[in-house]
Design a protein around this motif. Structure first.
Motif, mmCIF file in Angstrom:
data_model
loop_
_atom_site.group_PDB
_atom_site.id
_atom_site.type_symbol
_atom_site.label_atom_id
_atom_site.label_comp_id
_atom_site.label_asym_id
_atom_site.label_seq_id
_atom_site.Cartn_x
_atom_site.Cartn_y
_atom_site.Cartn_z
ATOM 1 N N PHE A 121 0.852 -1.191 0.000
ATOM 2 C CA PHE A 121 0.000 0.000 0.000
ATOM 3 C C PHE A 121 0.884 1.236 0.000
ATOM 4 C CE2 PHE A 121 -2.581 3.067 2.703
ATOM 5 C CZ PHE A 121 -3.354 3.510 1.632
ATOM 6 N N LEU A 122 0.853 1.988 -1.081
ATOM 7 C CA LEU A 122 1.614 3.227 -1.215
ATOM 8 C C LEU A 122 0.664 4.399 -1.026
ATOM 9 C CD1 LEU A 122 3.931 2.397 -4.262
ATOM 10 C CD2 LEU A 122 4.430 2.216 -1.814
ATOM 11 N N ASP A 123 0.645 4.942 0.189
ATOM 12 C CA ASP A 123 -0.235 6.055 0.516
ATOM 13 C C ASP A 123 0.402 7.371 0.077
ATOM 14 O OD1 ASP A 123 -2.434 7.325 1.489
ATOM 15 O OD2 ASP A 123 -1.949 7.074 3.609
ATOM 16 N N GLU A 124 -0.430 8.306 -0.329
ATOM 17 C CA GLU A 124 0.016 9.615 -0.821
ATOM 18 C C GLU A 124 1.096 9.461 -1.886
ATOM 19 O OE1 GLU A 124 -1.798 11.893 -0.326
ATOM 20 O OE2 GLU A 124 -2.778 11.520 1.594
ATOM 21 N N ILE A 125 0.817 8.598 -2.859
ATOM 22 C CA ILE A 125 1.791 8.346 -3.929
ATOM 23 C C ILE A 125 1.994 9.586 -4.786
ATOM 24 C CG2 ILE A 125 0.094 7.460 -5.579
ATOM 25 C CD1 ILE A 125 2.259 5.420 -6.432
ATOM 26 N N GLY A 126 1.042 10.525 -4.751
ATOM 27 C CA GLY A 126 1.194 11.768 -5.524
ATOM 28 C C GLY A 126 2.362 12.601 -5.066
ATOM 29 N N ASP A 127 2.898 12.309 -3.865
ATOM 30 C CA ASP A 127 4.046 13.048 -3.343
ATOM 31 C C ASP A 127 5.360 12.304 -3.548
ATOM 32 O OD1 ASP A 127 2.808 15.441 -1.903
ATOM 33 O OD2 ASP A 127 1.642 13.776 -1.119
ATOM 34 N N MET A 128 5.342 11.192 -4.299
ATOM 35 C CA MET A 128 6.579 10.461 -4.559
ATOM 36 C C MET A 128 7.466 11.259 -5.516
ATOM 37 S SD MET A 128 7.091 6.629 -6.151
ATOM 38 C CE MET A 128 6.710 5.776 -4.629
ATOM 39 N N PRO A 129 8.770 11.384 -5.207
ATOM 40 C CA PRO A 129 9.676 12.145 -6.088
ATOM 41 C C PRO A 129 9.703 11.564 -7.499
ATOM 42 C CG PRO A 129 10.729 11.639 -3.981
ATOM 43 C CD PRO A 129 9.458 10.864 -4.010
#
Length: 639
Positions: A417-425
């Protein structure tokens, strides 16, 4: 462990107790079982009718199908026990029943003749038998009491249910959460001497199987005073992660005299003398309650210590109960997860994205495997790569001596589960895309690529399409992870919010609470009308504060609400005094020292979010002193 049924009061004694109770006369505990008397009292306080029909509207077939799909794993695990209960009680013309954690009947197995009579009082799939909706009954009362309960004939609150004798036992998961209930119901005219012991044993069997393969990388300790019970549902089971107790079954806690609050609060050495020992060997060990025979089972090596944001095996976080449309989305999402299709969950902060992901995991065939979660926005950019991909020994300064396998490999066989993936570099997005395409992970510092198998769930409160257009998120990664998107609704958009707030309020009640505080109609309406920018997370937080500050049995009015939630007074109306934690300062206008003191207390409590301990610290006074000031402010203010 099976609980012996209490001797049944004579029917005449129960009828006499009913007459006394409903005439307002006191009923002694020797005239009626304590759980029954407590339940009657709760039902009377709710104003539930005794005669006539109680509200028991069944779900539609479509709604029941969604609810069954949501609890499919529970239904599969309980089917053998339902059949066994039916076989054991076939002579008494009974039916075996499985409900969900809130008392909705999911399945029944039993004699057709009695099933027809039971259906006359709505004892059938799709109907809720929670105590709040149906009155005193074994299903609903056992869920409130969180223990096995038997309700015979006239012990039911509603007269119409007097044709039934029912015994029910809740089912707890290894973390102490209620996940369902088993019930055996039959005609009150037939003796049911061992019904309670039968359902308790069936619930024990289900709970015992929940540990099978469910804790990879952990150490399981099976123990009992008598070695003959090892391997049976009566054995104690404790699960340790790095010697810390993280899960257990009820017999194990009972053998040590502990409750569910012992989880994460004890280490192996606090409970047993000596070391864990070798896997598979039996040895005697001393506990505070005497000697036991102990056998260790290791499901792989003990797991390495992990940051709190990651979980290999986890209970579902507290949060929203989904509406009908979101439950349908949940069913579809689980089917797609099973088919290997990534799922993206979108929604505002606090709308329940992590709860939704946990539910997907629990309802999938991977529920017994790891649930590995990371908040991509909470990990420093310089560390997120090593967190996800792992690293070899000596890969960088400060690396662990033995290296770290990383979250991708931790999720192997389970769910990532990758939460807040929109903030991944952006620099890391390309590596993630490669892993998703090749299903291989190469740790930092070299080493050979390693195959991984996980189902992927991502979540973000950001508009990822907009992020793609802005160049902050890779389009190819977006199309890879967003093959199916679920958008969770904001709390303010949901219909019938009053019922939702009331239900969450009830669910926050401590187990066995005898005189629960209540919300007045005006208070409930104000809570339902509020916009809740923080959604369920904010609502649950406010309700918890209200419960913590309320007195037993108190009805909370508008003055109990925080100032930013309480409706504004009508134009020209006199301002009422601010509550003790609202942050209002209107009382200071009077100019007296007491008013100034109260205003300061109110402002500090508001700034502390209603936390009395924090407010006392900021004011430089003892908590008890602050309590005295609040109590002196009059009725409704000393919470």
């Amino acid at each position: 462990m099976p609980i012996a049924a209490a001797p049944a009061p004579p029917p005449d004694a129960v009828l006499a107790a009913r007459r006394r109770f409903f005439s307002g006369a006191p009923v002694t505990e020797d005239a009626l079982a304590v759980p029954i008397l407590r339940s009657w009292t709760r039902c009377a306080e709710r104003g539930m009718p005794v005669a006539g029909r109680l509200r028991a509207e069944p779900l539609t077939e479509a709604e029941l199908a969604v609810r069954r799909e949501r609890h499919e794993m529970l239904r599969r695990r309980c089917r053998p026990e339902l059949e066994a209960l039916h076989a054991a009680a076939s002579a008494s013309d009974s039916i075996a029943i499985l409900t969900d954690p809130v008392g909705l009947v999911l399945d029944t197995v039993g004699a057709a003749g009695f099933a027809d009579r039971a259906a006359q009082v709505a004892l059938r799939p799709g109907v809720s038998w929670s105590e709040a909706e149906t009155g005193t009954n074994a299903i609903g009362t056992a869920l409130v009491e969180r223990r096995p309960v038997e309700v015979r004939g006239a012990e039911h609150y509603a007269e119409a249910h007097g044709i039934l004798t029912c015994a029910a036992a809740p089912i707890h998961d290894p973390f102490g959460e209620l996940i369902g209930l088993l019930d055996l119901s039959g005609p009150a005219s037939v003796p049911h001497l061992h019904a309670l012991a039968l359902v308790q044993l069936a619930a024990d069997q289900v709970e015992h199987r929940l540990f099978e393969g469910a804790f990879p990388g952990h150490s399981l300790v099976r123990f009992h005073r008598d070695p003959i019970y090892l391997g049976t549902a009566r054995e104690g089971i404790l699960v340790f992660e790095d010697y810390r107790l993280v899960a257990a079954n009820r017999p194990g806690l009972a053998l040590l005299g502990l409750g569910w609050d012992a989880l994460k609060a004890h280490r192996f050495g606090d409970l047993f003398e000596g070391s864990l020992g070798k896997a598979g060997e039996e040895r005697r060990a001393r506990t505070a309650r005497g000697d036991v025979v102990l056998r260790l089972e290791r499901q792989g090596a003990p797991a390495a210590a992990r940051p709190a944001r990651r979980e290999s095996v986890a209970a579902v976080p507290a949060g929203p109960r989904f509406d009908a449309q979101t439950e349908k989305d949940l069913g579809r999402a689980v089917r797609l997860l099973e088919a290997g299709v990534p799922v993206l969950i979108q929604g505002e902060t606090g709308a329940g994205k992590e709860v939704f992901a946990h539910q997907m995991h629990l309802l999938s065939s991977r529920s017994g495997r790891p649930f590995a979660a990371v908040n991509c926005a909470a990990v420093p950019e310089g560390l997120i790569e090593s967190e996800l991909f792992g690293y070899e020994e000596g890969a960088f300064t400060g690396a662990r001596r033995a290296g770290f396998k990383g979250l991708f490999r931790e999720a192997d066989g389970g769910v990532l589960f990758l939460d807040e993936i929109g903030d991944m570099p952006l620099s890391l997005q390309s590596r993630l895309l490669r892993v998703l395409q090749e299903r291989e992970v190469t740790p930092l510092g070299g080493g050979r690529p390693m195959k991984v198998d996980f189902a992927l769930i991502c979540a973000s409160h950001r508009d990822l399409k907009q992020r793609v257009e802005q160049g902050a998120f890779r389009a190819d990664l977006y199309f890879r992870i967003a093959q199916y998107t679920v958008t969770l609704p904001a709390l303010r958009t949901l219909a019938d919010r009053e019922a939702l707030v009331a239900r969450i309020w009830r669910e926050l009640a401590p187990a066995g609470e005898a005189t629960a505080p209540s919300l007045s109609p005006d208070c409930l309406a104000a809570l339902a009308r509020h916009d809740w920018p923080g959604n369920f997370r904010q609502l649950v937080g406010v309700l918890r504060v209200l419960r913590a500050l309320a007195e037993p049995g108190e009805e909370l009015g508008l003055d109990a609400l925080p100032a930013d939630i309480r409706p504004a007074p009508a134009a020209g109306a006199c301002a009422s005094p601010s509550p003790a934690w609202s942050g209002g300062a209107t009382m200071a206008a009077a100019g007296d020292l007491g008013a100034v003191t109260r205003a300061a207390i109110e402002a500090t409590l508001a700034a502390s979010g209603g936390n009395i301990s924090e407010a006392a610290r900021r004011l430089g006074i003892h908590r008890s002193t602050l309590h005295r000031h609040l109590t002196m402010q009059g009725p409704g203010r000393g919470r």
